[in-house]
Design an enzyme around this catalytic site. Sequence first.
Site, PDB file in Angstrom:
ATOM      1  CB  ALA A   1      -1.725   8.553  19.114  1.00  0.00           C
TER       2      ALA A   1
ATOM      3  NE  ARG B   1      16.131 -11.271  38.484  1.00  0.00           N
ATOM      4  CZ  ARG B   1      17.432 -11.319  38.307  1.00  0.00           C
ATOM      5  NH1 ARG B   1      18.010 -12.395  37.758  1.00  0.00           N
ATOM      6  NH2 ARG B   1      18.190 -10.299  38.667  1.00  0.00           N
TER       7      ARG B   1
ATOM      8  CG  PHE C   1      -1.793   1.137   1.401  1.00  0.00           C
ATOM      9  CD1 PHE C   1      -2.919   1.261   0.605  1.00  0.00           C
ATOM     10  CD2 PHE C   1      -1.536   2.122   2.338  1.00  0.00           C
ATOM     11  CE1 PHE C   1      -3.773   2.350   0.737  1.00  0.00           C
ATOM     12  CE2 PHE C   1      -2.379   3.220   2.488  1.00  0.00           C
ATOM     13  CZ  PHE C   1      -3.496   3.321   1.682  1.00  0.00           C
TER      14      PHE C   1
ATOM     15  CD  GLU D   1      -2.321   1.129   8.154  1.00  0.00           C
ATOM     16  OE1 GLU D   1      -3.153   1.874   7.620  1.00  0.00           O
ATOM     17  OE2 GLU D   1      -1.514   0.435   7.520  1.00  0.00           O
ATOM     18  N   GLY D   2      -2.483   5.920  10.665  1.00  0.00           N
ATOM     19  CA  GLY D   2      -3.062   7.080  11.354  1.00  0.00           C
ATOM     20  C   GLY D   2      -2.475   7.167  12.748  1.00  0.00           C
TER      21      GLY D   2
ATOM     22  CB  ILE E   1       6.188   1.178   0.588  1.00  0.00           C
ATOM     23  CG1 ILE E   1       5.997   2.636   0.128  1.00  0.00           C
ATOM     24  CG2 ILE E   1       5.102   0.268   0.030  1.00  0.00           C
ATOM     25  CD1 ILE E   1       4.815   3.360   0.762  1.00  0.00           C
ATOM     26  CB  SER E   2       4.663  -2.386   5.144  1.00  0.00           C
ATOM     27  OG  SER E   2       4.678  -1.424   6.164  1.00  0.00           O
TER      28      SER E   2
HETATM   29  C1  LIG Z   1       7.120   0.773  10.212  1.00  0.00           C
HETATM   30  C2  LIG Z   1       6.293   1.657   9.315  1.00  0.00           C
HETATM   31  C3  LIG Z   1       5.585   1.099   8.267  1.00  0.00           C
HETATM   32  C4  LIG Z   1       4.861   1.914   7.390  1.00  0.00           C
HETATM   33  N1  LIG Z   1       4.223   1.352   6.324  1.00  0.00           N
HETATM   34  C5  LIG Z   1       3.577   2.148   5.427  1.00  0.00           C
HETATM   35  C6  LIG Z   1       2.973   1.595   4.249  1.00  0.00           C
HETATM   36  O1  LIG Z   1       2.988   0.382   4.037  1.00  0.00           O
HETATM   37  N2  LIG Z   1       2.386   2.442   3.351  1.00  0.00           N
HETATM   38  C7  LIG Z   1       2.347   3.799   3.555  1.00  0.00           C
HETATM   39  O2  LIG Z   1       1.797   4.496   2.711  1.00  0.00           O
HETATM   40  N3  LIG Z   1       2.908   4.355   4.671  1.00  0.00           N
HETATM   41  C8  LIG Z   1       3.517   3.577   5.598  1.00  0.00           C
HETATM   42  N4  LIG Z   1       4.101   4.114   6.726  1.00  0.00           N
HETATM   43  C9  LIG Z   1       4.033   5.551   6.922  1.00  0.00           C
HETATM   44  C10 LIG Z   1       2.993   5.941   7.968  1.00  0.00           C
HETATM   45  O3  LIG Z   1       1.714   5.756   7.458  1.00  0.00           O
HETATM   46  C11 LIG Z   1       3.265   7.400   8.383  1.00  0.00           C
HETATM   47  O4  LIG Z   1       4.457   7.376   9.142  1.00  0.00           O
HETATM   48  C12 LIG Z   1       2.135   8.018   9.153  1.00  0.00           C
HETATM   49  O5  LIG Z   1       1.046   8.266   8.325  1.00  0.00           O
HETATM   50  C13 LIG Z   1       2.562   9.336   9.813  1.00  0.00           C
HETATM   51  O6  LIG Z   1       3.145  10.181   8.878  1.00  0.00           O
HETATM   52  P1  LIG Z   1       4.588  10.804   9.159  1.00  0.00           P
HETATM   53  O7  LIG Z   1       5.474   9.749   9.669  1.00  0.00           O
HETATM   54  O8  LIG Z   1       5.016  11.514   7.931  1.00  0.00           O
HETATM   55  O9  LIG Z   1       4.382  11.826  10.329  1.00  0.00           O
HETATM   56  P2  LIG Z   1       3.858  13.346  10.200  1.00  0.00           P
HETATM   57  O10 LIG Z   1       2.562  13.401   9.496  1.00  0.00           O
HETATM   58  O11 LIG Z   1       4.938  14.211   9.709  1.00  0.00           O
HETATM   59  O12 LIG Z   1       3.560  13.672  11.739  1.00  0.00           O
HETATM   60  C14 LIG Z   1       4.607  13.787  12.691  1.00  0.00           C
HETATM   61  C15 LIG Z   1       3.963  13.945  14.066  1.00  0.00           C
HETATM   62  O13 LIG Z   1       3.147  15.106  14.092  1.00  0.00           O
HETATM   63  C16 LIG Z   1       1.825  14.768  14.438  1.00  0.00           C
HETATM   64  N5  LIG Z   1       0.891  15.587  13.675  1.00  0.00           N
HETATM   65  C17 LIG Z   1       0.825  15.756  12.332  1.00  0.00           C
HETATM   66  N6  LIG Z   1      -0.170  16.565  12.011  1.00  0.00           N
HETATM   67  C18 LIG Z   1      -0.773  16.923  13.164  1.00  0.00           C
HETATM   68  C19 LIG Z   1      -1.902  17.717  13.504  1.00  0.00           C
HETATM   69  N7  LIG Z   1      -2.642  18.331  12.564  1.00  0.00           N
HETATM   70  N8  LIG Z   1      -2.225  17.867  14.800  1.00  0.00           N
HETATM   71  C20 LIG Z   1      -1.515  17.231  15.767  1.00  0.00           C
HETATM   72  N9  LIG Z   1      -0.450  16.444  15.507  1.00  0.00           N
HETATM   73  C21 LIG Z   1      -0.094  16.289  14.228  1.00  0.00           C
HETATM   74  C22 LIG Z   1       1.665  13.294  14.095  1.00  0.00           C
HETATM   75  O14 LIG Z   1       0.658  12.652  14.859  1.00  0.00           O
HETATM   76  C23 LIG Z   1       3.042  12.760  14.417  1.00  0.00           C
HETATM   77  O15 LIG Z   1       3.125  12.489  15.793  1.00  0.00           O
HETATM   78  C24 LIG Z   1       4.830   3.316   7.615  1.00  0.00           C
HETATM   79  C25 LIG Z   1       5.516   3.872   8.700  1.00  0.00           C
HETATM   80  C26 LIG Z   1       6.259   3.055   9.533  1.00  0.00           C
HETATM   81  C27 LIG Z   1       7.006   3.681  10.687  1.00  0.00           C
END
Ligand SMILES: Cc1cc2nc3c(=O)[nH]c(=O)nc-3n(C[C@H](O)[C@H](O)[C@H](O)COP(=O)(O)OP(=O)(O)OC[C@H]3O[C@@H](n4cnc5c(N)ncnc54)[C@H](O)[C@@H]3O)c2cc1C
Length: 377
Positions: free
Chosen positions: A362, A263, A122, A359-360, A156-157
């Site tokens: 917290a 333990r 995905f 997946e979104g 991308i996983s």
């Molecule tokens: C192990 C792993 C596997 C993954 N696999 C996939 C995959 O298969 N396909 C894919 O498409 N993606 C994948 N991802 C990506 C994942 O979906 C994103 O990391 C995630 O959507 C968050 O986006 P970001 O890391 O860019 O963080 P950002 O969006 O940059 O956010 C950084 C921080 O700021 C916070 N934040 C952002 N906006 C706001 C707001 N408006 N208000 C308050 N807080 C906010 C966020 O909650 C987060 O804590 C993967 C990530 C990891 C770590």
Amino acid sequence: MNVATDNPPAAQRRRSREFIDRVIGAHAEAFDLEQEVPRGVFDALAREGVLGALVPAEYGGTGLDPLAVGLLCEDMGRASASLLSLITVHTMVSLAIARWGSAAQRTRWLPPLARGETLAAFALTEPDVGSDVKSVATRVERKDGGFVITGTKKWISFGQVAGLFFVVGNCEGKLAAFLVERDTPGLVVEPIANMLGFRAAMLAEVRMNECVVAGDSMVGSLDFGFSQIVGSVLDHGRYCIAWGSVGLAQACLDASLDYSEQRTQFGRALKDHQLVQRMIADMIVNTRAARLLCQDAARARAEGGPDMIIGAAVAKYFSGTIVEKLASDAVQIHGANGCSSSYPVQRYLRDAKIMNIIEGSAQMQQMMIAQHAYQRW
Ligand SMILES: Cc1cc2nc3c(=O)[nH]c(=O)nc-3n(C[C@H](O)[C@H](O)[C@H](O)COP(=O)(O)OP(=O)(O)OC[C@H]3O[C@@H](n4cnc5c(N)ncnc54)[C@H](O)[C@@H]3O)c2cc1C
């Protein structure tokens, strides 16, 4: 596992769990260390019907109902968070094709996805686009009856081994989803290594430079694209991770019960120290509460009612949050041993952190849950 029922009989669940423990759980530490899952594991999961969990029976899948999918994810999460993520993304793409794909797309892709001949990934996130999914920058242009795709997808996983990418791109100012085959000219897969957790999820960066795909590669249409299709796919992803977090929480609890019985300190087993009992009690209560929220989400899905989407968001937020605390307490109970590679709790803690990001995050769940409440009342 091979039969879809509202409530899998105990014997069937036991068999499924034994299979997952044998094929995955027993090797999860090695997968994590080597940052790789051997091909034979994918084949075994396919033979067992796991990869076809969201593929309807007429296309060779097992077509599990929501509760059975949830229990499968719980068992996968208990064994290996990395493999949970395989089931999550592979079934997200299966679901998209089964529910929204054309007849030709269903016939072309669902049987090989169920048989595990093709693994699906995905591809939504980009280097500069994470939570703010509507800002996707991958460009899609129409040309000669097909589409030309240019952009970069990150994190991308199972991108390292996927044969099919479900790519979200921007076409004529609207977001839409496209099925892009791995061997499309212009598509380059770059492995990503050394993540904090989910280390065996075989992450990749996927770069697409003017990839030409056929006109029937779009899933749905431009007018019926992003909100319905990607919305339902992301909802399924949240549901899987919610249940998987319950499984990981259960693994933390089981490891802590075992260790605190064995333990001894101050002349007594750790389990007889009341401050350790307090951590165990909180672990039990939180795991049970998370499981109940997941069961509630399963019920809402089975009924198809208005609470379906929010039920999964609530379950994902709660399960993802409690599992971080549970994993931290599991390491605490194990002391220095818990920080070493001799015990799995260090992996649990690293994986638990990720549950609140994928997946979104917290924060995205919190906003979604609160905004939903304001819409209703
Ligand atoms: C192990 C792993 C596997 C993954 N696999 C996939 C995959 O298969 N396909 C894919 O498409 N993606 C994948 N991802 C990506 C994942 O979906 C994103 O990391 C995630 O959507 C968050 O986006 P970001 O890391 O860019 O963080 P950002 O969006 O940059 O956010 C950084 C921080 O700021 C916070 N934040 C952002 N906006 C706001 C707001 N408006 N208000 C308050 N807080 C906010 C966020 O909650 C987060 O804590 C993967 C990530 C990891 C770590």
